[in-house]
Design an enzyme around this catalytic site. Structure first.
Site, PDB file in Angstrom:
ATOM      1  CG  ASN A   8      11.955   9.758  -8.250  1.00  0.00           C
ATOM      2  OD1 ASN A   8      11.996  10.976  -8.063  1.00  0.00           O
ATOM      3  ND2 ASN A   8      10.822   9.086  -8.344  1.00  0.00           N
ATOM      4  CE  LYS A  10       9.987   7.966  -4.854  1.00  0.00           C
ATOM      5  NZ  LYS A  10       9.162   6.917  -4.315  1.00  0.00           N
ATOM      6  CG  HIS A  95       6.824   8.050  -9.882  1.00  0.00           C
ATOM      7  ND1 HIS A  95       6.146   7.851  -8.711  1.00  0.00           N
ATOM      8  CD2 HIS A  95       8.017   7.426  -9.740  1.00  0.00           C
ATOM      9  CE1 HIS A  95       6.906   7.153  -7.884  1.00  0.00           C
ATOM     10  NE2 HIS A  95       8.045   6.874  -8.474  1.00  0.00           N
ATOM     11  CD  GLU A  97       5.953   8.358  -5.011  1.00  0.00           C
ATOM     12  OE1 GLU A  97       6.735   9.256  -5.349  1.00  0.00           O
ATOM     13  OE2 GLU A  97       6.330   7.324  -4.401  1.00  0.00           O
ATOM     14  CD  GLU A 167       9.416   3.236  -9.847  1.00  0.00           C
ATOM     15  OE1 GLU A 167      10.434   3.224  -9.150  1.00  0.00           O
ATOM     16  OE2 GLU A 167       8.624   4.196  -9.862  1.00  0.00           O
ATOM     17  N   GLY A 173       8.564   2.180  -1.541  1.00  0.00           N
ATOM     18  CA  GLY A 173       8.649   2.744  -0.197  1.00  0.00           C
ATOM     19  C   GLY A 173       8.121   1.847   0.904  1.00  0.00           C
ATOM     20  CB  SER A 213      11.662  -1.485  -1.460  1.00  0.00           C
ATOM     21  OG  SER A 213      10.512  -0.853  -0.921  1.00  0.00           O
ATOM     22  N   GLY A 234      14.457   5.339  -5.165  1.00  0.00           N
ATOM     23  CA  GLY A 234      13.858   6.451  -4.437  1.00  0.00           C
ATOM     24  C   GLY A 234      14.650   6.753  -3.168  1.00  0.00           C
TER      25      GLY A 234
HETATM   26  P1  13P Z   1      11.660   3.677  -3.153  1.00  0.00           P
HETATM   27  O1  13P Z   1      13.026   3.262  -3.683  1.00  0.00           O
HETATM   28  O2  13P Z   1      11.762   4.694  -2.067  1.00  0.00           O
HETATM   29  O3  13P Z   1      10.814   2.501  -2.842  1.00  0.00           O
HETATM   30  O4  13P Z   1      10.946   4.453  -4.359  1.00  0.00           O
HETATM   31  C1  13P Z   1      10.901   3.850  -5.590  1.00  0.00           C
HETATM   32  C2  13P Z   1      10.432   4.840  -6.577  1.00  0.00           C
HETATM   33  O5  13P Z   1       9.276   5.228  -6.566  1.00  0.00           O
HETATM   34  C3  13P Z   1      11.407   5.365  -7.550  1.00  0.00           C
HETATM   35  O6  13P Z   1      10.772   6.101  -8.544  1.00  0.00           O
END
Ligand code: 13P
Length: 252
Positions: A8, A10, A95, A97, A167, A173, A213, A234
């Site tokens: 992803n 993002k 997601h 976010e 997640e 993150g 992460s 991510g």
């Molecule tokens: P990170 O791997 O940056 O923590 O993000 C995870 C994520 O939100 C994947 O969709």
């Protein structure tokens, strides 16, 4: 079944040349892997180029969201049907976010999931608790609500084709990755619920993947200890060397 390793990206990177560079850096390992299917989910604006670059490789492409109506007066929206027609195979939906920054609700998510399934995209439904909910021991309550409401509009058969990404929001993150044993328990809880929703005869194919992460150092644990069916990555997916190591860590 192969493990599913989903990148992803993002809201990254800034330019299409950079996007192609990251993509090309991932092709060699992703194409060779016998244990993993790799999916790249770039921002909408890079999809056309990345889909063209993925032709002839083993990499599949996904979108980071979709809209529930096919066409019409919906300014700024991109429909599931459009994404399917241009060559996407998957769509990430719900997601945290999107839930946080554009206030996506479970009801909207359920429409998107249904539209994705109808158009032939495989939905990757993201669910997970935040830090406060975890502290209050509400993790399973939150997961159950997100699943029940998010999958409300799907038939039993369509539920059996879905991918669930667990997640935990506090792990995204932050570098605070979850204990594999806890994740394994969450997977069992999710599968138990889906079994009830889809009928026992349909559950065999449902894949539950983990995100939060994930990096080249910890990824192996999610297969060996947490027994996950894949990973949603991510930040680390933007670095082809690190992402290639994550793909290579997939085991049965
Ligand atoms: P990170 O791997 O940056 O923590 O993000 C995870 C994520 O939100 C994947 O969709």
């Amino acid at each position: 079944m192969k493990k599913l390793i989903v990148a992803n990206w993002k809201c990254n990177p800034l330019k299409s040349q950079e996007a192609l560079k990251i993509f090309k850096g991932t092709i060699a390992v992703a194409s060779k892997s016998k244990k993993a299917e790799t999916v790249i989910c770039p921002p909408y604006v890079f999809l056309k180029e990345i889909i063209a670059a993925a032709k002839g490789t083993e990499i599949k492409i996904g979108a980071q969201n979709c809209f529930w109506e096919e066409t019409g007066a919906y300014t700024g929206m991109v429909s599931a049907a459009m994404l399917k027609n241009m060559g996407c195979k998957y769509a990430i939906i719900g997601h945290s976010e999107a839930r946080r920054f554009v206030k996506e609700t479970n009801e909207e998510i359920s429409r998107k999931i249904a539209a994705a399934a109808k158009s032939g995209l495989i939905p990757i439904l993201c669910i997970g608790e935040n830090r406060g909910e975890r502290k209050e021991n509400k993790t399973y309550e939150v997961l159950a609500q997100q699943l029940n409401e998010g999958l409300l509009k799907l038939s039993k058969i369509d539920i059996s084709k879905i991918i669930i990404a667990y997640e935990p929001i506090w792990a995204i993150g932050t570098g605070d990755y979850a204990d594999p044993i806890e994740i394994k328990k969450a997977k069992e809880f999710i599968l138990g619920l889906l079994k009830k929703m889809s009928g026992a005869e349909n559950t065999g194919k449902i894949r539950v993947i983990y995100g939060g992460s994930v990096n080249a150092e910890n990824s192996e644990l999610y297969f060996s200890k947490a027994e996950m069916d894949g990973l949603l990555v991510g930040g680390a997916s933007l670095n082809p060397k690190e992402f290639s190591k994550i793909i290579n860590s997939a085991s049965y």
